[in-house]
Design a protein around this motif. Structure first.
Motif, PDB file in Angstrom:
ATOM      1  N   UNK A 101       0.907  -1.598  -0.089  1.00  0.00           N
ATOM      2  CA  UNK A 101       0.196  -0.242   0.178  1.00  0.00           C
ATOM      3  C   UNK A 101       0.555   1.210  -0.227  1.00  0.00           C
ATOM      4  N   UNK A 102       1.738   0.855   0.741  1.00  0.00           N
ATOM      5  CA  UNK A 102       3.181   2.453   0.431  1.00  0.00           C
ATOM      6  C   UNK A 102       3.589   2.782  -0.330  1.00  0.00           C
ATOM      7  N   UNK A 103       4.244   1.529  -1.081  1.00  0.00           N
ATOM      8  CA  UNK A 103       4.660   1.793  -2.709  1.00  0.00           C
ATOM      9  C   UNK A 103       3.691   2.192  -3.317  1.00  0.00           C
ATOM     10  N   UNK A 148       1.153   6.867  -6.854  1.00  0.00           N
ATOM     11  CA  UNK A 148       0.530   7.746  -7.173  1.00  0.00           C
ATOM     12  C   UNK A 148       0.544   9.445  -6.212  1.00  0.00           C
ATOM     13  N   UNK A 149       0.926   9.047  -5.239  1.00  0.00           N
ATOM     14  CA  UNK A 149       1.388  10.696  -4.650  1.00  0.00           C
ATOM     15  C   UNK A 149       1.938  11.031  -5.716  1.00  0.00           C
ATOM     16  N   UNK A 150       3.482  10.643  -6.060  1.00  0.00           N
ATOM     17  CA  UNK A 150       4.538  10.710  -7.162  1.00  0.00           C
ATOM     18  C   UNK A 150       3.954  11.395  -8.756  1.00  0.00           C
ATOM     19  N   UNK A 158       8.547  12.727   0.024  1.00  0.00           N
ATOM     20  CA  UNK A 158       7.652  11.791   0.771  1.00  0.00           C
ATOM     21  C   UNK A 158       8.523  11.982   2.134  1.00  0.00           C
ATOM     22  N   UNK A 159       9.388  11.184   2.156  1.00  0.00           N
ATOM     23  CA  UNK A 159      10.443  11.431   2.949  1.00  0.00           C
ATOM     24  C   UNK A 159      10.502  13.139   3.804  1.00  0.00           C
ATOM     25  N   UNK A 160      10.619  14.345   3.182  1.00  0.00           N
ATOM     26  CA  UNK A 160      10.142  15.505   4.286  1.00  0.00           C
ATOM     27  C   UNK A 160       8.816  15.168   5.082  1.00  0.00           C
ATOM     28  N   UNK A 161       7.498  14.164   4.389  1.00  0.00           N
ATOM     29  CA  UNK A 161       6.674  14.418   4.920  1.00  0.00           C
ATOM     30  C   UNK A 161       6.749  13.299   5.498  1.00  0.00           C
TER      31      UNK A 161
END
Length: 181
Positions: free
Chosen positions: A132-134, A139-141, A170-173
C-alpha cells in the motif's frame, strides 16, 4: 368242688407271679432267643452302626475339607480382588497422567499454531502495508509530478527525476510526521 375253689382261690391270691415251671420255660426261651439274636443279628446291627458312624465321620471330614477349600478359594478371590483394585487404581492414575500430558501437549501445539498464525498475520499486514505504501508513493508521486508540471508549465516526464522528487517529498513528509509524534 371245694378243691377247685381252693385252687382257684390260690391262683387268685397272686395273679402277678406266674407258676415256677412257666418261669423256667420262659427264661430258657428268653436265653435261646437272646443268644440267637446276639449271634446273628447283633454283628449285623453293629456293622450297620459302624458304617453309619464312619459315614457320618467321613461326611464331617468332607465338610471340613470343603470348608477349608472354600476358605482358601475365598482368600484367593479376595487377593485377586485387591490386586484388580490396585491395577485399576494404577491404570486410572496412568490415564490421568497421560491425559494431563496430552492436554499440555495440545495446549503447547495450540499456542505454537496461534503464534504461527499471529506471525503470518503480522507478516501479511507488513507486506500489505509495504504494498500500500509503494502504491501510495507511486500515486502521490504521479499526482505531484502532474501538479508540479502544471504549475511549472513544463513536462516532468523524466523518470529518474520524478523518483528523486517523489522520494525527497515523501521523505520530508515522513520526517514531519515523526517529529509531530
Amino acid at each position: 368242688m371245694s378243691q377247685l375253689l381252693n385252687i382257684a382261690a390260690e391262683e387268685m391270691e397272686n395273679p402277678l407271679i406266674p407258676p415256677i415251671p412257666e418261669l423256667v420255660i420262659g427264661f430258657i426261651a428268653f436265653v435261646i432267643v437272646f443268644g440267637f439274636l446276639a449271634k446273628k443279628l447283633l454283628p449285623t446291627i453293629n456293622k450297620v452302626l459302624e458304617e453309619r458312624r464312619e459315614a457320618i465321620e467321613g461326611g464331617i471330614e468332607k465338610a471340613e475339607a470343603a470348608q477349608t477349600e472354600a476358605q482358601s478359594v475365598l482368600e484367593q478371590y479376595k487377593a485377586q480382588l485387591a490386586e484388580a483394585r490396585h491395577e485399576a487404581a494404577r491404570l486410572r492414575q496412568e490415564a490421568q497422567e497421560q491425559g494431563a500430558t496430552l492436554i499440555a501437549e495440545m495446549r503447547a501445539e495450540g499456542q505454537r499454531q496461534r503464534e504461527e498464525i499471529v506471525a503470518a498475520g503480522h507478516a501479511q499486514i507488513e507486506a500489505d502495508r509495504k504494498a500500500a505504501s509503494s502504491a501510495l508513493r507511486q500515486d502521490v508521486g504521479k499526482l505531484a509530478t502532474d501538479l508540479a508540471g502544471k504549475l511549472v508549465g513544463e513536462s516532468l516526464e523524466d523518470h529518474a527525476r520524478q523518483s528523486r522528487v517523489i522520494d525527497r517529498f515523501l521523505g520530508e513528509l515522513e520526517e514531519k510526521a515523526e517529529a509531530a509524534r
